[in-house]
Enzyme design. Sequence first.
Site, PDB file in Angstrom:
ATOM      1  N   ASP B  11       0.846  -1.196   0.000  1.00 43.56           N
ATOM      2  CA  ASP B  11       0.000   0.000   0.000  1.00 43.56           C
ATOM      3  C   ASP B  11       0.881   1.245   0.000  1.00 43.56           C
ATOM      4  OD1 ASP B  11       0.861   0.257   2.695  1.00 43.56           O
ATOM      5  OD2 ASP B  11      -0.785  -1.023   3.370  1.00 43.56           O
ATOM      6  N   SER B  12       0.396   2.316   0.625  1.00 46.42           N
ATOM      7  CA  SER B  12       1.141   3.578   0.595  1.00 46.42           C
ATOM      8  C   SER B  12       2.528   3.444   1.210  1.00 46.42           C
ATOM      9  CB  SER B  12       0.368   4.667   1.332  1.00 46.42           C
ATOM     10  OG  SER B  12       0.031   4.248   2.637  1.00 46.42           O
ATOM     11  N   ILE B  13       2.658   2.595   2.241  1.00 43.01           N
ATOM     12  CA  ILE B  13       3.974   2.510   2.898  1.00 43.01           C
ATOM     13  C   ILE B  13       4.997   1.947   1.913  1.00 43.01           C
ATOM     14  CG2 ILE B  13       5.241   1.628   4.879  1.00 43.01           C
ATOM     15  CD1 ILE B  13       2.604   1.468   6.419  1.00 43.01           C
ATOM     16  N   TYR B  16       5.482   4.834  -0.911  1.00 44.20           N
ATOM     17  CA  TYR B  16       6.360   5.908  -0.438  1.00 44.20           C
ATOM     18  C   TYR B  16       7.784   5.418  -0.153  1.00 44.20           C
ATOM     19  CZ  TYR B  16       1.768   8.102   0.523  1.00 44.20           C
ATOM     20  OH  TYR B  16       0.480   8.580   0.457  1.00 44.20           O
TER      21      TYR B  16
END
Lengths: 243, 243
Positions: B11-13, B16
Amino acid sequence: MNYKQIVLLGDSITEYSSLHPSGLHLYLSKAYVRRLDVVNRGYDGYNTKMLKLALPNIFSSLGSAQQAGFVLFMGTNDAVIPGQLLHVPIDEFRDNMQYIIDQLLKRSKRIVLLTPAIFDKNRFQNRDKDLMAQYVNAVEKLAEKNKLPLVNLQKLFGSNLNLLSDGLHFTDEGYKRFAPQVLEAFKNLHLDPEDMPMKLPDFNDLKGKTDEEIDQLISEYIETYDGIDTLDRIDHHILRDAI
Amino acid sequence: MNYKQIVLLGDSITEYSSLHPSGLHLYLSKAYVRRLDVVNRGYDGYNTKMLKLALPNIFSSLGSAQQAGFVLFMGTNDAVIPGQLLHVPIDEFRDNMQYIIDQLLKRSKRIVLLTPAIFDKNRFQNRDKDLMAQYVNAVEKLAEKNKLPLVNLQKLFGSNLNLLSDGLHFTDEGYKRFAPQVLEAFKNLHLDPEDMPMKLPDFNDLKGKTDEEIDQLISEYIETYDGIDTLDRIDHHILRDAI
């Protein structure tokens, strides 16, 4: 779904661009996350003769991926003084570069050229300032002739040897000096990350939906945006004029 | 020439992880430069239901490249409290994860699992500590059941909220806390960069050679080392036993 690539072609300075936070590989990876993949094809110590001969294998290493662009950064090794085994005479260097550019152009019109940078002549006596200037000039002329954007590292680095880690390779600060200009060059070639849709739909559009609805939204997204690449729609000449 | 890939799924982790110098994407890119490509397939806000449905498109985005390994890092979004639109019930989460693992296993036996990490409950009231613990536990059990290496981020992060940038996502220090352990897990799966030949011959072997000799040396190199991947030669069960 189609993630295109930016491919970095070069010698050790490109290879090591994965080792520094502001190294070109990592810098562009950050800029283009969720838009395209950035792959490092830098090979320590290679001159244009070696790169040219390795090119078919480098292309094969890209598999079926499509290239959105290339960075071509050679010359530092070719320019060692005559008699040194890596030396490539200036005329042959120019021919090799034009050959490589011609091959790259078959895959993408977006090629950003970098000139060789500076070096500490006290630590690298196998290179000569005036000789290196010829290779810088040759890359400038190739950019002009092929209408390709150029980042001139000699101008950017000036006489600041602090940008070098060992008198030839770059510190993080060295990479930081030019990586944004490479990104800027790609933006000018209609490859601005901010104008490129992120891959896969925003989660806000998917949450709370049924499997069927999510499938549908992903399909619509792919149909609408995938392979979107302004280059595909822009006439080659317009792109060239935009440089 | 064949550059395999490590693919980061999450996901976003994960998304990023290209934005921070010690982010997993950049950390592994540095470790494996000139050995394999590391590609980021992290999607902000995705839960396992969305990832599962997007998986065929994610696979298609890998084109003809072969995968040396995957990192699968999900659960943080699934674990929002029931009633929140991203919530995926624990049983469904487990099923989705097993489905994704089964699909990945068809492409590579090297899958490193990460558990969800910690969060600041004052800033993320849509998550609950006890509920999150169930998702962490589910990932632990999936690792055990599938004999896959696991990096437990809850144990690693402890109660150190300084590792979070906004109460949920990670600071550079947060990524640095576990990225070396992911690399270690891949090393244990016979994917140690130091044991992998660098792509293309060393320039020292090529310099001063004729075009024909260079061509020959590159061909020999590719025949000898390309596609070398201990996994290809190691029986699946031996690999599993080594975990």
